[in-house]
Design an enzyme around this catalytic site. Structure first.
Site, PDB file in Angstrom:
ATOM      1  N   ARG A  71       0.827  -1.218   0.000  1.00 23.18           N
ATOM      2  CA  ARG A  71       0.000   0.000   0.000  1.00 23.18           C
ATOM      3  C   ARG A  71       0.861   1.269   0.000  1.00 23.18           C
ATOM      4  NH1 ARG A  71      -2.640  -3.673  -0.877  1.00 23.18           N
ATOM      5  NH2 ARG A  71      -4.671  -4.256  -0.030  1.00 23.18           N
TER       6      ARG A  71
ATOM      7  N   SER B  84     -10.659  -0.238   3.525  1.00 21.27           N
ATOM      8  CA  SER B  84      -9.806  -0.401   4.714  1.00 21.27           C
ATOM      9  C   SER B  84      -9.285   0.961   5.168  1.00 21.27           C
ATOM     10  CB  SER B  84      -8.601  -1.278   4.382  1.00 21.27           C
ATOM     11  OG  SER B  84      -9.041  -2.497   3.866  1.00 21.27           O
TER      12      SER B  84
ATOM     13  N   GLU C 190      -4.494   4.010   6.039  1.00 21.02           N
ATOM     14  CA  GLU C 190      -4.345   3.775   4.599  1.00 21.02           C
ATOM     15  C   GLU C 190      -5.007   4.934   3.844  1.00 21.02           C
ATOM     16  OE1 GLU C 190      -5.287  -0.250   3.165  1.00 21.02           O
ATOM     17  OE2 GLU C 190      -6.194   0.665   1.398  1.00 21.02           O
TER      18      GLU C 190
HETATM   19  C1  FAD Z   1     -15.361  -0.218  -0.776  1.00 22.03           C
HETATM   20  C2  FAD Z   1     -13.896   0.014  -1.037  1.00 22.03           C
HETATM   21  C3  FAD Z   1     -13.054  -1.061  -1.226  1.00 22.03           C
HETATM   22  C4  FAD Z   1     -11.685  -0.859  -1.468  1.00 22.03           C
HETATM   23  N1  FAD Z   1     -10.884  -1.933  -1.657  1.00 22.03           N
HETATM   24  C5  FAD Z   1      -9.561  -1.782  -1.889  1.00 22.03           C
HETATM   25  C6  FAD Z   1      -8.713  -2.914  -2.114  1.00 22.03           C
HETATM   26  O1  FAD Z   1      -9.149  -4.050  -2.105  1.00 22.03           O
HETATM   27  N2  FAD Z   1      -7.394  -2.681  -2.320  1.00 22.03           N
HETATM   28  C7  FAD Z   1      -6.863  -1.421  -2.361  1.00 22.03           C
HETATM   29  O2  FAD Z   1      -5.659  -1.296  -2.560  1.00 22.03           O
HETATM   30  N3  FAD Z   1      -7.663  -0.326  -2.175  1.00 22.03           N
HETATM   31  C8  FAD Z   1      -8.973  -0.480  -1.946  1.00 22.03           C
HETATM   32  N4  FAD Z   1      -9.780   0.624  -1.749  1.00 22.03           N
HETATM   33  C9  FAD Z   1      -9.187   1.969  -1.767  1.00 22.03           C
HETATM   34  C10 FAD Z   1      -9.322   2.721  -3.112  1.00 22.03           C
HETATM   35  O3  FAD Z   1     -10.306   2.159  -3.902  1.00 22.03           O
HETATM   36  C11 FAD Z   1      -8.001   2.727  -3.885  1.00 22.03           C
HETATM   37  O4  FAD Z   1      -6.973   3.288  -3.112  1.00 22.03           O
HETATM   38  C12 FAD Z   1      -8.118   3.531  -5.210  1.00 22.03           C
HETATM   39  O5  FAD Z   1      -6.952   3.350  -5.971  1.00 22.03           O
HETATM   40  C13 FAD Z   1      -8.354   5.010  -4.984  1.00 22.03           C
HETATM   41  O6  FAD Z   1      -8.647   5.583  -6.239  1.00 22.03           O
HETATM   42  P1  FAD Z   1      -9.390   6.972  -6.373  1.00 22.03           P
HETATM   43  O7  FAD Z   1      -9.374   7.354  -7.806  1.00 22.03           O
HETATM   44  O8  FAD Z   1     -10.716   6.921  -5.723  1.00 22.03           O
HETATM   45  O9  FAD Z   1      -8.384   7.914  -5.551  1.00 22.03           O
HETATM   46  P2  FAD Z   1      -8.736   9.191  -4.678  1.00 22.03           P
HETATM   47  O10 FAD Z   1      -9.410   8.754  -3.423  1.00 22.03           O
HETATM   48  O11 FAD Z   1      -9.421  10.220  -5.507  1.00 22.03           O
HETATM   49  O12 FAD Z   1      -7.272   9.695  -4.324  1.00 22.03           O
HETATM   50  C14 FAD Z   1      -6.447   8.944  -3.468  1.00 22.03           C
HETATM   51  C15 FAD Z   1      -5.081   9.648  -3.374  1.00 22.03           C
HETATM   52  O13 FAD Z   1      -4.432   9.631  -4.626  1.00 22.03           O
HETATM   53  C16 FAD Z   1      -4.205  10.954  -5.111  1.00 22.03           C
HETATM   54  N5  FAD Z   1      -4.446  10.902  -6.555  1.00 22.03           N
HETATM   55  C17 FAD Z   1      -5.588  10.515  -7.176  1.00 22.03           C
HETATM   56  N6  FAD Z   1      -5.418  10.528  -8.502  1.00 22.03           N
HETATM   57  C18 FAD Z   1      -4.151  10.950  -8.737  1.00 22.03           C
HETATM   58  C19 FAD Z   1      -3.382  11.185  -9.910  1.00 22.03           C
HETATM   59  N7  FAD Z   1      -3.882  10.986 -11.144  1.00 22.03           N
HETATM   60  N8  FAD Z   1      -2.104  11.643  -9.772  1.00 22.03           N
HETATM   61  C20 FAD Z   1      -1.585  11.861  -8.549  1.00 22.03           C
HETATM   62  N9  FAD Z   1      -2.265  11.658  -7.403  1.00 22.03           N
HETATM   63  C21 FAD Z   1      -3.541  11.201  -7.499  1.00 22.03           C
HETATM   64  C22 FAD Z   1      -5.158  11.832  -4.337  1.00 22.03           C
HETATM   65  O14 FAD Z   1      -4.687  13.160  -4.245  1.00 22.03           O
HETATM   66  C23 FAD Z   1      -5.200  11.129  -2.996  1.00 22.03           C
HETATM   67  O15 FAD Z   1      -4.076  11.484  -2.219  1.00 22.03           O
HETATM   68  C24 FAD Z   1     -11.156   0.453  -1.506  1.00 22.03           C
HETATM   69  C25 FAD Z   1     -12.026   1.557  -1.339  1.00 22.03           C
HETATM   70  C26 FAD Z   1     -13.379   1.325  -1.099  1.00 22.03           C
HETATM   71  C27 FAD Z   1     -14.292   2.512  -0.935  1.00 22.03           C
END
Ligand code: FAD
Length: 353
Positions: free
Chosen positions: A179, A253, A349
């Site tokens: 992570r 998580s 996380e």
């Molecule tokens: C129900 C649920 C289940 C999940 N299960 C998992 C799992 O099994 N495994 C896992 O690893 N994660 C899991 N996650 C966490 C999440 O889905 C991941 O971390 C995902 O990659 C986040 O993507 P996002 O586009 O929503 O990022 P955001 O929440 O929009 O951003 C997260 C971070 O990344 C930065 N960011 C976003 N896009 C960019 C970019 N293009 N360039 C630079 N920085 C950027 C943001 O500024 C922020 O700091 C889960 C979340 C939920 C709600």
């Protein structure tokens, strides 16, 4: 998802700048927060245009994907939110055994997985149904059921905010860990990921030994493994285990699973013989944060408008009107009690904004 050229280098359109924009629908916690400025970015030119505009030069910046791994801890984000919507999937290389895809940062992760599944390209199927965008996936090296994106990762392109240059990062340069990546720690806030490349296998082998995958495949009467069958099994498990953010606000998580020394593990095991653990590549032992939280009595607890999910102690939830500060305060209380009981410091996380 259609195969198309990435629009990363194409047409400049007039951007719509939203002021005092509600972010409630842009974070899976469903927290009510407002951004001073909010702009959707569909290509590299737009990104360059905005970040070189003197109006926004001194504004605090938030790069937003699907908002599924962040918590707004104040009701007002006093700065500029760039919502990354850069689309496009292109095959940059292909031979008889592999395909390399270059994918725009704004593509939806699960849609990309479904596209790979529909082509019978293996490698991503264990990562089915993870919310969020492709650009955010390398941030924390997303992982599930024994696979992490580092396993299929080829490279990425990122815009360096300080210099305005687009840089290429190789697998080694991203410094992926559990992570984590260089973008989440050492280079935090310095880059905007614009495109990511993945190598998928046309003759895949499968990882089915983690979690309930093997049992679920049996339940589904799968006789021959396929990319689709494994993806279907993962989706089935996730849908039965994880709360859907559309029904109850959450960000998956909330804490990372801590890694502790063997000596500390044995000390805890002498009191709690049932403590689960996972091996790591180092000498450390990984223990499930959810188990530690549950042992501290938090599972299912409701505190004001927030709480700990009744089936998943690792998931903090918004029961409807929670403020980000409330969820943050609850997370600190949980960290305190895990520290007191087990002498383990839980690391979040989820990204606090
Ligand atoms: C129900 C649920 C289940 C999940 N299960 C998992 C799992 O099994 N495994 C896992 O690893 N994660 C899991 N996650 C966490 C999440 O889905 C991941 O971390 C995902 O990659 C986040 O993507 P996002 O586009 O929503 O990022 P955001 O929440 O929009 O951003 C997260 C971070 O990344 C930065 N960011 C976003 N896009 C960019 C970019 N293009 N360039 C630079 N920085 C950027 C943001 O500024 C922020 O700091 C889960 C979340 C939920 C709600």
């Amino acid at each position: 998802m259609n195969l198309q050229n990435t629009n990363l280098d194409k047409s400049v359109v007039v951007m719509k700048v939203e002021k005092d924009f509600s972010l409630k629908n842009n974070n899976t916690f469903g927290i009510e927060a407002t951004a001073k400025y909010f702009i959707e970015i569909i290509n590299l030119e737009e990104l360059i245009q905005i970040l070189s505009n003197p109006i926004y030069k001194n504004e605090k910046l938030l790069i937003l994907g699907g908002g599924s791994n962040l918590l707004f801890t104040t009701p007002f984000f006093d700065g500029l939110v760039l919502h990354i919507k850069m689309k496009g999937v292109e095959i940059s290389k292909e031979d008889s055994t592999h395909v390399i895809l270059k994918v725009g940062a704004g593509e939806i992760w699960h849609e990309l997985v479904m596209y790979a599944v529909s082509n019978n390209w293996g490698g991503m199927e264990n990562l089915s149904l993870i919310p969020g965008t492709v650009g955010a996936a390398p941030m924390q090296n997303i992982g599930a059921y024994g696979v992490e994106i580092k396993d299929i990762f080829v490279g990425l392109e990122a815009y360096e905010i300080a210099t305005g240059k687009v840089k290429h990062f190789s697998l080694e340069e991203c410094k992926f860990g559990y992570r984590s990546s260089i973008f989440k720690y050492n280079a935090k806030g310095q880059y905007i990921i614009t495109a990511v490349s993945f190598k998928l296998n046309k003759q895949p082998s499968f990882t089915t030994s983690y979690g309930a995958i093997a049992d679920t495949l049996k339940e589904m009467n799968v006789l021959e493994l396929s990319v689709k069958a494994v993806s279907d099994a993962v989706i089935r498990i996730r849908q039965s285990k994880l709360p859907d953010p559309k029904e109850i606000g959450n960000a998956g998580s909330f804490f990372k699973n801590p890694e502790i020394s063997l000596a500390q593990f044995n000390k805890i095991k002498s009191v709690y013989s049932e403590i689960p653990s996972y091996p790591t590549l180092s000498e450390m032992i990984k223990v499930p944060a959810g188990w530690l939280i549950e042992k501290c009595g938090w599972k299912g607890k409701i505190v004001g408008h927030t709480g700990v999910h009744k089936n998943q102690a690792l998931v903090l939830v918004n029961y409807g009107h929670a403020k980000g500060e409330e969820i943050k305060a609850l997370s600190i209380e949980i960290q305190k009690s895990v520290k007191e009981k087990f002498d383990i410091a839980l690391e979040t996380e989820v990204n606090f904004i």
